[in-house]
Design a protein around this motif. Structure first.
Motif, PDB file in Angstrom:
ATOM      1  N   THR A  96       0.604  21.395  -6.211  1.00 37.85           N
ATOM      2  CA  THR A  96       1.818  21.256  -7.022  1.00 37.85           C
ATOM      3  C   THR A  96       1.882  19.886  -7.693  1.00 37.85           C
ATOM      4  OG1 THR A  96       3.062  20.543  -5.070  1.00 37.85           O
ATOM      5  CG2 THR A  96       3.174  22.879  -5.636  1.00 37.85           C
ATOM      6  N   GLU A  97       0.824  19.095  -7.536  1.00 39.91           N
ATOM      7  CA  GLU A  97       0.750  17.808  -8.214  1.00 39.91           C
ATOM      8  C   GLU A  97      -0.657  17.625  -8.777  1.00 39.91           C
ATOM      9  OE1 GLU A  97       2.199  14.243  -6.440  1.00 39.91           O
ATOM     10  OE2 GLU A  97       3.575  15.306  -5.098  1.00 39.91           O
ATOM     11  N   PRO A  98      -0.798  16.857  -9.865  1.00 39.00           N
ATOM     12  CA  PRO A  98      -2.131  16.588 -10.396  1.00 39.00           C
ATOM     13  C   PRO A  98      -2.889  15.613  -9.504  1.00 39.00           C
ATOM     14  CG  PRO A  98      -0.492  15.331 -11.602  1.00 39.00           C
ATOM     15  CD  PRO A  98       0.269  16.241 -10.679  1.00 39.00           C
ATOM     16  N   ARG A  99      -4.202  15.694  -9.556  1.00 37.30           N
ATOM     17  CA  ARG A  99      -5.016  14.721  -8.826  1.00 37.30           C
ATOM     18  C   ARG A  99      -5.006  13.400  -9.582  1.00 37.30           C
ATOM     19  NH1 ARG A  99      -9.642  11.853  -8.303  1.00 37.30           N
ATOM     20  NH2 ARG A  99     -10.731  11.926  -6.271  1.00 37.30           N
ATOM     21  N   PRO A 100      -4.732  12.289  -8.890  1.00 38.74           N
ATOM     22  CA  PRO A 100      -4.791  10.989  -9.559  1.00 38.74           C
ATOM     23  C   PRO A 100      -6.236  10.569  -9.795  1.00 38.74           C
ATOM     24  CG  PRO A 100      -4.409  10.681  -7.227  1.00 38.74           C
ATOM     25  CD  PRO A 100      -4.384  12.171  -7.463  1.00 38.74           C
ATOM     26  N   THR A 101      -6.418   9.578 -10.655  1.00 41.38           N
ATOM     27  CA  THR A 101      -7.735   8.999 -10.891  1.00 41.38           C
ATOM     28  C   THR A 101      -7.690   7.543 -10.446  1.00 41.38           C
ATOM     29  OG1 THR A 101      -8.021  10.441 -12.811  1.00 41.38           O
ATOM     30  CG2 THR A 101      -9.549   8.595 -12.597  1.00 41.38           C
ATOM     31  N   PRO A 102      -7.969   7.288  -9.162  1.00 39.20           N
ATOM     32  CA  PRO A 102      -7.801   5.926  -8.637  1.00 39.20           C
ATOM     33  C   PRO A 102      -8.763   4.936  -9.279  1.00 39.20           C
ATOM     34  CG  PRO A 102      -8.018   7.555  -6.868  1.00 39.20           C
ATOM     35  CD  PRO A 102      -8.426   8.229  -8.129  1.00 39.20           C
ATOM     36  N   GLN A 103      -8.225   3.766  -9.644  1.00 37.20           N
ATOM     37  CA  GLN A 103      -9.045   2.685 -10.191  1.00 37.20           C
ATOM     38  C   GLN A 103      -8.552   1.349  -9.649  1.00 37.20           C
ATOM     39  OE1 GLN A 103      -8.992   2.814 -14.509  1.00 37.20           O
ATOM     40  NE2 GLN A 103     -10.970   3.842 -14.543  1.00 37.20           N
TER      41      GLN A 103
ATOM     42  N   PRO B  57     -11.141   4.872  -4.134  1.00 33.52           N
ATOM     43  CA  PRO B  57     -11.182   6.148  -3.413  1.00 33.52           C
ATOM     44  C   PRO B  57      -9.826   6.861  -3.365  1.00 33.52           C
ATOM     45  CG  PRO B  57     -11.117   4.334  -1.856  1.00 33.52           C
ATOM     46  CD  PRO B  57     -11.243   3.717  -3.216  1.00 33.52           C
ATOM     47  N   LEU B  58      -9.903   8.184  -3.234  1.00 36.98           N
ATOM     48  CA  LEU B  58      -8.749   9.002  -2.865  1.00 36.98           C
ATOM     49  C   LEU B  58      -8.953   9.401  -1.412  1.00 36.98           C
ATOM     50  CD1 LEU B  58      -6.179  10.667  -3.429  1.00 36.98           C
ATOM     51  CD2 LEU B  58      -7.665  12.547  -4.135  1.00 36.98           C
ATOM     52  N   LEU B  59      -8.059   8.959  -0.538  1.00 34.46           N
ATOM     53  CA  LEU B  59      -8.175   9.226   0.896  1.00 34.46           C
ATOM     54  C   LEU B  59      -7.157  10.279   1.295  1.00 34.46           C
ATOM     55  CD1 LEU B  59      -9.802   6.589   0.674  1.00 34.46           C
ATOM     56  CD2 LEU B  59      -8.798   5.875   2.839  1.00 34.46           C
ATOM     57  N   TRP B  60      -7.646  11.281   1.996  1.00 35.37           N
ATOM     58  CA  TRP B  60      -6.793  12.371   2.472  1.00 35.37           C
ATOM     59  C   TRP B  60      -6.526  12.181   3.963  1.00 35.37           C
ATOM     60  CZ3 TRP B  60      -9.267  17.729   3.713  1.00 35.37           C
ATOM     61  CH2 TRP B  60      -8.306  18.565   4.321  1.00 35.37           C
ATOM     62  N   PHE B  61      -5.252  12.117   4.314  1.00 37.76           N
ATOM     63  CA  PHE B  61      -4.825  12.037   5.711  1.00 37.76           C
ATOM     64  C   PHE B  61      -4.126  13.340   6.081  1.00 37.76           C
ATOM     65  CE2 PHE B  61      -5.402   7.626   4.852  1.00 37.76           C
ATOM     66  CZ  PHE B  61      -5.582   6.989   6.068  1.00 37.76           C
ATOM     67  N   HIS B  62      -4.440  13.872   7.247  1.00 37.41           N
ATOM     68  CA  HIS B  62      -3.689  15.028   7.743  1.00 37.41           C
ATOM     69  C   HIS B  62      -3.070  14.715   9.095  1.00 37.41           C
ATOM     70  CE1 HIS B  62      -2.314  18.998   8.708  1.00 37.41           C
ATOM     71  NE2 HIS B  62      -2.892  18.872   9.893  1.00 37.41           N
TER      72      HIS B  62
ATOM     73  N   LEU C 263      -9.868  21.687  -1.848  1.00 35.59           N
ATOM     74  CA  LEU C 263     -10.920  20.688  -2.059  1.00 35.59           C
ATOM     75  C   LEU C 263     -11.346  20.623  -3.524  1.00 35.59           C
ATOM     76  CD1 LEU C 263     -13.106  21.334   1.108  1.00 35.59           C
ATOM     77  CD2 LEU C 263     -11.644  19.352   0.680  1.00 35.59           C
ATOM     78  N   ARG C 264     -11.370  21.766  -4.203  1.00 33.86           N
ATOM     79  CA  ARG C 264     -11.767  21.772  -5.614  1.00 33.86           C
ATOM     80  C   ARG C 264     -10.799  20.932  -6.450  1.00 33.86           C
ATOM     81  NH1 ARG C 264     -11.202  27.173  -7.055  1.00 33.86           N
ATOM     82  NH2 ARG C 264     -13.227  27.614  -6.107  1.00 33.86           N
ATOM     83  N   HIS C 265      -9.506  20.999  -6.104  1.00 33.90           N
ATOM     84  CA  HIS C 265      -8.521  20.246  -6.878  1.00 33.90           C
ATOM     85  C   HIS C 265      -8.495  18.772  -6.503  1.00 33.90           C
ATOM     86  CE1 HIS C 265      -4.801  19.392  -9.065  1.00 33.90           C
ATOM     87  NE2 HIS C 265      -4.380  18.762  -7.977  1.00 33.90           N
ATOM     88  N   TRP C 266      -8.408  18.483  -5.205  1.00 31.44           N
ATOM     89  CA  TRP C 266      -8.146  17.103  -4.774  1.00 31.44           C
ATOM     90  C   TRP C 266      -9.411  16.246  -4.688  1.00 31.44           C
ATOM     91  CZ3 TRP C 266      -3.509  15.333  -5.295  1.00 31.44           C
ATOM     92  CH2 TRP C 266      -2.423  16.200  -5.211  1.00 31.44           C
ATOM     93  N   GLN C 267     -10.538  16.838  -4.357  1.00 35.23           N
ATOM     94  CA  GLN C 267     -11.809  16.105  -4.296  1.00 35.23           C
ATOM     95  C   GLN C 267     -11.670  14.743  -3.600  1.00 35.23           C
ATOM     96  OE1 GLN C 267     -13.853  16.013  -8.140  1.00 35.23           O
ATOM     97  NE2 GLN C 267     -12.641  17.781  -8.805  1.00 35.23           N
ATOM     98  N   PRO C 268     -11.213  14.739  -2.359  1.00 36.90           N
ATOM     99  CA  PRO C 268     -11.062  13.451  -1.661  1.00 36.90           C
ATOM    100  C   PRO C 268     -12.412  12.807  -1.378  1.00 36.90           C
ATOM    101  CG  PRO C 268     -10.761  15.266  -0.124  1.00 36.90           C
ATOM    102  CD  PRO C 268     -10.861  15.877  -1.496  1.00 36.90           C
ATOM    103  N   ASP C 269     -12.427  11.487  -1.317  1.00 36.13           N
ATOM    104  CA  ASP C 269     -13.640  10.768  -0.943  1.00 36.13           C
ATOM    105  C   ASP C 269     -13.826  10.748   0.570  1.00 36.13           C
ATOM    106  OD1 ASP C 269     -14.659   9.515  -3.578  1.00 36.13           O
ATOM    107  OD2 ASP C 269     -12.514   9.107  -3.597  1.00 36.13           O
TER     108      ASP C 269
END
Length: 447
Positions: free
Chosen positions: A53-60, A68-73, A137-143
């Motif tokens: 429900t949100e776009p993936r950011p492009t971290p810089q 990196p984009l870090l995913w925490f669960h 995973l296809r949308h968020w593509q976490p590092d």
């Protein structure tokens, strides 16, 4: 891409993946129903099926390098708060990094919406089935992905690893039952454990359990409890002032996060205390507020008067028990009283978070059943910041001691805060471990 290899998937994993794929639509109906009951929109419910429900950011980074984009669960509120404490420590070391936080409950989503930093967003976690995980995973593509405490999702872990995501298990804590269950499936346990690039356990004993389940020993590191670094609970200053005004000069103690089988002992202890201190008030905050009617019946059976916060009842001079049957207010209650009994410990639950109590400046009373915080309570008790009780008489004795000896109470409060501050400081080493083992591009490691 992660260079770590895992062993071949055992037959049981293939069966599990097939079954979860078939059952995903039925599981979704169940979890969506629970989210509907809490007012979660239909669009956000579909996050459980992997639809974002949100776009993936492009971290810089500030100088234009990829970040990196870090995913925490974290499954629910406690785990999500532990994740936030780690995000707070990682963010300064990873300029420009963005964070995705997933959980499974509406309560945790509400809490995260109030406490997340600007570079963090929340989604409900995908079900552990092939299609939802693939969409996610296809949308968020976490590092990298960091799983907090005890949730091990075989399909999610395997799909993430195959996508090149580096994996960490942090604040690792498995129940004795869970460990026994995994040990009964040794090939599958080893397969799952080998997916992680690093495993951070709450204590050495848990670290050894992870190794026994098949985790490579060189990837396992005892790291303490991340909850020591959590931000203090919010305090509603207006609500605090209102209850203080109603209490006036009356003494107060708090029994928080109590479970079925514990309230009877708390109420019995309070009744004994009233014989010595007739104007004493007990603020009782059950872990599950929906049990309020049941708890009120216990209070009335004991012959005590009660006011119910959710009903707007006034706390009068005649109120002997103030039932705080609400959510999100325990930070206010800990700020209200320097004496707090934490439930889930006189019943075989595993205890609840003493860091939140100590951060608020209160001393802690616990039962013996604090297995979920086995690395925390012993030093807290040894330092004098907490005391262990076993039943209603010993609980009454502990409260009475601190009510009547200001020096002892102040010493205990100082000791409790000191232990938490020391454990929080030790978490800085956790950040170094994660940056190294997850190959995160901090300024100190970039070429």
């Amino acid at each position: 891409m992660s260079s770590r290899k895992t062993s071949a998937a055992p037959l049981l994993f293939h069966l599990y993946r097939a079954v979860t794929a078939a059952l995903a639509p039925f599981a979704y109906r169940k979890v969506a129903g629970k989210l509907t009951d809490h007012g979660v929109s239909a669009a956000r419910q579909r996050e459980r099926m992997g639809y974002p429900t949100e776009p993936r950011p492009t971290p810089q980074t500030p100088d234009g390098h990829p970040a990196p984009l870090l995913w925490f669960h974290g499954a629910s509120v406690g785990e999500s708060l532990a994740a936030l404490s780690l995000i707070d420590k990682l963010a300064p070391r990873l300029p420009g990094a963005e964070f995705l936080l997933t959980s499974g409950t509406a309560t945790s989503a509400e809490m995260m919406a109030k406490r997340m930093p600007a570079n963090c967003r929340h989604q409900f976690a995908p079900l552990d089935a092939t299609a939802p995980v693939r969409r996610f995973l296809r949308h968020w593509q976490p590092d990298a992905a960091l799983f907090v405490e005890s949730e091990l999702w075989p399909v999610t872990l395997d799909a993430a690893k195959r996508s090149g995501v580096r994996l960490a298990l942090v604040n690792a804590r498995l129940s004795a039952r869970s460990i026994a269950r995994w040990k009964s499936k040794p090939a599958t346990a080893a397969f799952v454990m080998q997916h992680f690039d690093v495993l951070l356990s709450q204590n050495p004993q848990m670290g050894q359990s992870l190794i026994d389940l098949g985790a490579p020993a060189d990837r396992v590191h005892p790291s303490g409890n991340l909850k020591a670094g959590s931000a203090p609970l919010p305090v509603d200053q207006t609500g605090l002032a209102s209850v203080q005004a109603e209490l006036g000069a009356r003494p107060l103690w708090v029994a928080s996060s109590t479970h079925r089988g514990e309230e009877e002992k708390v109420i019995a202890a309070h009744k004994a205390l009233l014989a010595e201190t007739p104007d004493l008030c007990l603020l009782l905050a059950p872990r599950h507020p929906e049990r309020a009617t049941e708890v009120i019946a216990l209070i009335k059976k004991a012959g005590l008067s009660v006011a119910r916060r959710s009903a707007g009842d006034a706390l009068t001079p005649d109120t002997q028990v103030y039932l705080a049957d609400t959510l999100g207010e325990v930070g206010t209650w800990y700020a209200l009283s320097p004496i707090v009994f934490l439930g889930g410990s006189l019943a075989p639950i595993g205890g609840h978070n003493p860091f939140e109590v100590a951060q608020a400046g209160a001393a802690v009373i616990t039962g013996p059943g604090y297995s979920n915080f086995a690395e925390t309570y012993p030093p807290l008790i040894d330092a004098g910041g907490a005391v262990e009780v076993s039943d209603a008489p010993t609980l009454a004795g502990a409260v009475q001691h601190w009510l009547t000896d200001d020096t002892a109470l102040n010493t205990a409060r100082t000791a409790a805060r000191g232990v938490v501050e020391a454990q929080a400081a030790a978490l800085d080493g956790v950040v170094d471990l994660l940056i190294t083992h997850l190959a995160l591009p901090s300024p100190n490691t970039r070429n």
